[in-house]
Every structure is written in C-alpha cells, then in structure tokens.
Design a protein around this motif. Structure first.
Motif, PDB file in Angstrom:
ATOM      1  N   ASP A  98      95.920 -16.905 -10.635  1.00  0.00           N
ATOM      2  CA  ASP A  98      97.201 -17.381 -10.115  1.00  0.00           C
ATOM      3  C   ASP A  98      97.463 -18.787 -10.621  1.00  0.00           C
ATOM      4  OD1 ASP A  98      97.518 -15.050  -8.692  1.00  0.00           O
ATOM      5  OD2 ASP A  98      96.847 -15.892  -6.786  1.00  0.00           O
ATOM      6  N   SER A 101     101.056 -14.926 -13.238  1.00  0.00           N
ATOM      7  CA  SER A 101      99.878 -14.754 -12.389  1.00  0.00           C
ATOM      8  C   SER A 101      99.455 -13.289 -12.335  1.00  0.00           C
ATOM      9  CB  SER A 101     100.161 -15.259 -10.975  1.00  0.00           C
ATOM     10  OG  SER A 101     100.371 -16.650 -10.980  1.00  0.00           O
ATOM     11  N   SER A 102      98.167 -13.078 -12.100  1.00  0.00           N
ATOM     12  CA  SER A 102      97.640 -11.717 -11.999  1.00  0.00           C
ATOM     13  C   SER A 102      96.268 -11.760 -11.360  1.00  0.00           C
ATOM     14  CB  SER A 102      97.555 -11.060 -13.389  1.00  0.00           C
ATOM     15  OG  SER A 102      96.623 -11.746 -14.213  1.00  0.00           O
ATOM     16  N   ARG A 117     101.123 -10.539 -10.314  1.00  0.00           N
ATOM     17  CA  ARG A 117     101.307 -11.080  -8.968  1.00  0.00           C
ATOM     18  C   ARG A 117     102.470 -12.073  -8.962  1.00  0.00           C
ATOM     19  NH1 ARG A 117      97.373 -11.294  -5.284  1.00  0.00           N
ATOM     20  NH2 ARG A 117      97.417 -13.566  -4.985  1.00  0.00           N
ATOM     21  N   GLU A 124     102.981 -14.923  -7.547  1.00  0.00           N
ATOM     22  CA  GLU A 124     102.354 -16.063  -6.889  1.00  0.00           C
ATOM     23  C   GLU A 124     102.349 -17.250  -7.832  1.00  0.00           C
ATOM     24  OE1 GLU A 124     101.158 -16.797  -3.970  1.00  0.00           O
ATOM     25  OE2 GLU A 124     101.138 -14.850  -2.974  1.00  0.00           O
ATOM     26  N   ARG A 125     102.460 -18.446  -7.248  1.00  0.00           N
ATOM     27  CA  ARG A 125     102.196 -19.650  -8.004  1.00  0.00           C
ATOM     28  C   ARG A 125     100.703 -19.969  -7.850  1.00  0.00           C
ATOM     29  NH1 ARG A 125     106.615 -24.171  -6.828  1.00  0.00           N
ATOM     30  NH2 ARG A 125     105.551 -25.061  -8.651  1.00  0.00           N
ATOM     31  N   THR A 126     100.321 -21.181  -8.181  1.00  0.00           N
ATOM     32  CA  THR A 126      98.893 -21.526  -8.206  1.00  0.00           C
ATOM     33  C   THR A 126      98.234 -21.309  -6.850  1.00  0.00           C
ATOM     34  OG1 THR A 126      99.400 -23.216  -9.852  1.00  0.00           O
ATOM     35  CG2 THR A 126      97.234 -23.316  -8.802  1.00  0.00           C
ATOM     36  N   THR A 127      97.112 -20.614  -6.866  1.00  0.00           N
ATOM     37  CA  THR A 127      96.231 -20.531  -5.699  1.00  0.00           C
ATOM     38  C   THR A 127      94.820 -20.878  -6.155  1.00  0.00           C
ATOM     39  OG1 THR A 127      95.550 -18.213  -5.922  1.00  0.00           O
ATOM     40  CG2 THR A 127      97.619 -18.625  -4.773  1.00  0.00           C
ATOM     41  N   THR A 139      93.274 -10.547  -1.652  1.00  0.00           N
ATOM     42  CA  THR A 139      93.563 -11.856  -2.212  1.00  0.00           C
ATOM     43  C   THR A 139      94.440 -12.657  -1.264  1.00  0.00           C
ATOM     44  OG1 THR A 139      95.511 -10.996  -3.377  1.00  0.00           O
ATOM     45  CG2 THR A 139      93.423 -10.969  -4.576  1.00  0.00           C
ATOM     46  N   GLY A 167      97.148 -15.681  -0.636  1.00  0.00           N
ATOM     47  CA  GLY A 167      98.231 -16.333  -1.364  1.00  0.00           C
ATOM     48  C   GLY A 167      99.321 -16.661  -0.373  1.00  0.00           C
TER      49      GLY A 167
END
Length: 451
Positions: A221, A226-227, A244, A246-249, A266, A268
């Motif tokens: 992510d 993201s993936s 995914r 999602e931004r940075t996780t 996961t 997020g």
C-alpha cells in the motif's frame, strides 16, 4: 485482481518446515517466528521473562548492532534474526527535492514543512543472525546495496520490517529494495524486485511479510497503485495480486483459518479479507481512520482491527463476514474513544491491552464484548511509545521510546510491578522466548534474563 508472472528470480529452494501458524505448539522449544509472535497477537503462553532489569541487572548479553533499524527481532530455536540498514561512505549526486505540504507525522509536528532531502549515500541492507545463548554474531548477509529513493520520517528507519521464518527458510522484506528468501545459514535462495513504493510524505516503509506454508504475503500500500501480493515461498514467483483502493499503510497482514478457508486480513482505512489461495476479496468493512499501522488480531471467531491517527477506531468483525459488512451485524462491537497509532495491541487471556495514539495512556478492553476493563490511565515513567506491548506470565510489558519498560499485572486494575530502563532509545517491539526477553535499542540487541 491480477495474476502476474514472476519477476526476477535467482533460484529456488525445496519446500518444508513449520509454518508460523503451527508454531504455538512448538513454542516451548523457543520460537518467536514473526512480527507479534507465534499467534501474531504479541503474547506468549509459555514465556516467563524477568520482571526487573537495568543496564547491569538481568542482562544476559548485550551486543552492538551495526547500522540502524526499528524492525523487531524474531527467534527460531537458538538463533535470533534481525534486519538493519548500514550507511556507507559511497554516495551519488544529491537529488533535488520539491517543497511540499506534509501531514502530521507519527511523532507529531507541524504541517507545511519542506520535505526532507532523499539520501545520496548508499546503504547496505543487511540480515543478521545471532546466537541466542551468547549473543555472538553467527552470520550477516548483505541482501542489497542501494540509495534509498525516499528520505523517510526522522523516526522511521530503512529497516523497519521484521523477518518471518518457518524454521527452514527466512523471508525478508526490504520493500522497495526487494523481497528475499534465505536458508537458515544466510544463503540467498531467491529475490524479487516489486518496484518502488511512494509513501505518504516520504515517511518510508514498514510493513512486514506474512507467511503460511508455501505462500508469502507482501502488503504493498502506497501513494501509487496499491495491492496485496502472494508469492510462492519456494521460488518467489507471483501467485496472485489483488488491487487495493488504499493509500499508504504500514500494517502487517494476518493470515488465519476459519471454517476450512484461510483468510488474509489487511488493515487499512477499510479492513479487507482475501482468500489465501486465490486472492478473491471475501469481505470488507469501513470505519478505520488515517495512516493505518496496527496489525489485525484474531480472537475466537472474529478479527479485531484498530487505528488511532486523527481519530480512534476499534472494530471486532466476524470471520463469517461476506461482502461489505460496514454498519451490519457482522461488526460485533466497535469503539471510538481510544486506539493506538504506531503500536499494535497485545491480546492476552481475552483482554486487549493498548495505548491511546502513541501516548503512554493505557487501557484494557474485553476482546469478546468491547467493554472497558481498565479505564484509560497514564503509565508512570513513560511519555511516548512506538514499540508494541507484549504479554506473558500474567504480565504486560510496555516499552517507551526512551528505553523505559513498565511492567503491569494482568488483571482488572492497573497495577505496576516494575519500571526498568536500559538507558537507550527503543522503537522496536520485544520478543519473548523461554525465560528471555529480546529487546532492540537504537544501537544494541539485549537479551534480558535472570542469571
């Protein structure tokens, strides 16, 4: 979902060994095989580490660790494994970095600062192996030598991930520097280059891989595409990749089995579960807040996820969930009064022990009902924590960023048993094995044990 062909693969090794999910039965032999321990919840059912220690008390050994890293140690039998990033004298020309607005960092601070300049020195990304009895270094292997493309937050490191092992193979993620598999003697078996992450505000990377049998799960992510990626643990080839939104996780996935099906869960801004074999999205749930870092925790037939940046969210979600279960009965309980930001919670004997944000404000929650057992209270002697709490022998260990560890008693009230300090900063979470506590500071690895 995409199923991709393998990228760079050097060579493979035969399968075998014990998966971390089987490790609890093996724990008495001395295993802490992954981030957050045998059951990925920060607890040990058999360990009995000391209650008290100091620079000269109950320190079995202390060894200097080269370079920098905030990843936690793992243990298999009589060996301890650790990652570090060592700055070298070799450098390339500095790269120009644009000024940009940056969000508040894990340690706090103002917005609107100039983004830090990316490094121009080469770093060696190193895997270390130590003898658990003596602290002697057994081997070190340089997995890669590169110039990091992002500066990282000042409290992050270029080696913030923890390895994972099945006792036959050691799996390591240096993120943008590559994913690696070694045998237990440090010989590289394969490596993968998954590209470069572009993390939020250049804060850097930190998620650890998760392992089940012959499947290695890599969270990916970031501010780009993201993936979550499943690799063949024998060869490193891609088994599946699920995109995914999602931004940075920075959260590490949880792999757990329910009713004969293994799920990859996961954390997020939305909690999501994927089929381990196919990558199919099984269920998802909204409600989390920004910058997800704490790892999911299995409790009976549910999973508990939490986030604590600019808000608080703790959700207990049934593993029977299918589809989008936001605001449905599949959410067994939720809370919005306190949740950790950087640390993950510890689950011990049906109780969640956690902090509020990164502050030394501790609470205990009944994992079944979500009811508060110990109301929010400040731990004496600690101001801020990045390390996650660990639990064993009716005790919970909270380690602050200044190296002070407060030990409290498992129970219905906050009872401090001891306050210990090694006099060095600590961001890595401890590992518990046998009668020992392994603690990584900014410059050393400690083995805490009674003589």
């Amino acid at each position: 979902m995409r199923v991709l062909a393998a990228g760079l693969i050097l060579w493979s090794v035969a399968a075998g060994g014990i998966s971390p999910q089987e490790a609890p039965a093996q724990e008495s032999r001395g295993h802490w095989p992954q981030w957050r321990g045998p059951e990925a919840n920060g607890a040990s059912e058999t360990a009995n580490p000391p209650i008290e220690w100091g620079p000269e008390k109950n320190v079995k050994w202390k060894v200097a660790v080269p370079g920098q890293g905030s990843g936690s140690p793992i243990v298999w039998g009589e060996r301890v494994y650790l990652l570090t990033a060592l700055k070298t004298d070799r450098q390339q020309e500095p790269r120009a970095e644009a000024r940009e607005e940056t969000p508040e960092a894990p340690g706090g601070g103002r917005r609107g600062r100039a983004r830090a300049e990316a490094p121009h020195h080469y770093y060696q990304f190193i895997v270390l192996c130590y003898d658990r009895e003596s602290g002697e270094e057994i081997w070190r292997t340089v997995a890669a030598e590169e110039v990091p493309h992002e500066p990282g937050h000042e409290t992050n490191s270029f080696a913030s991930s923890s390895p994972v092992t099945d006792g036959k193979r050691l799996f390591v993620s240096f993120g943008s520097r590559g994913i690696f598999c070694f045998d237990m003697n440090g010989n590289k078996q394969w490596e993968r280059d998954l590209g470069q992450m572009e993390t939020r505000a250049g804060f850097g990377e930190g998620s650890s891989p998760a392992l089940d049998g012959d499947v290695l799960i890599i969270p990916w992510d970031h501010e780009g595409d993201s993936s979550v990626i499943a690799l063949d643990a024998n060869s490193g080839r891609t088994l599946w990749e699920s995109e995914r939104d999602e931004r940075t996780t920075w959260a590490t996935p949880l792999i757990t089995e329910y009713q004969g099906r293994k799920q990859v869960i996961t954390n997020g801004t939305r909690v999501r579960s994927y089929d381990l074999n196919t990558g199919e999205l099984l269920w998802e749930c909204g409600g989390q807040v920004q910058n997800p870092i704490p790892s999911p925790i299995r409790f009976r037939d549910s999973v508990i996820c939490m986030t604590g940046f600019r808000g608080n969210a703790i959700y207990s979600i049934s593993l029977e969930a299918r589809g989008d279960v936001t605001d449905t009965a599949e959410v067994l309980w939720s809370r919005e009064d306190a949740a950790p930001y950087v640390p993950s919670a510890a689950l011990y004997k049906g109780r969640l022990y956690l902090t509020k944000a990164n502050n030394a404000i501790v609470t205990s929650i009944d994992a079944e009902t979500g009811e508060v057992v110990i109301p929010q209270q400040r731990l004496p002697g600690i101001r801020m924590l990045y390390a996650s709490p660990v639990a064993a022998a009716e005790r919970i260990y909270f380690t602050g960023r200044d190296g002070t560890t407060v030990v409290i008693k498992h129970g219905d009230a906050l009872e401090v048993l001891a306050t210990n300090s090694i006099g060095e900063p600590v961001d890595a979470s401890p590992a518990l094995v046998g009668d020992e506590l392994l603690l990584r500071s900014s410059s050393h690895l400690y083995c805490i044990a009674q003589p």
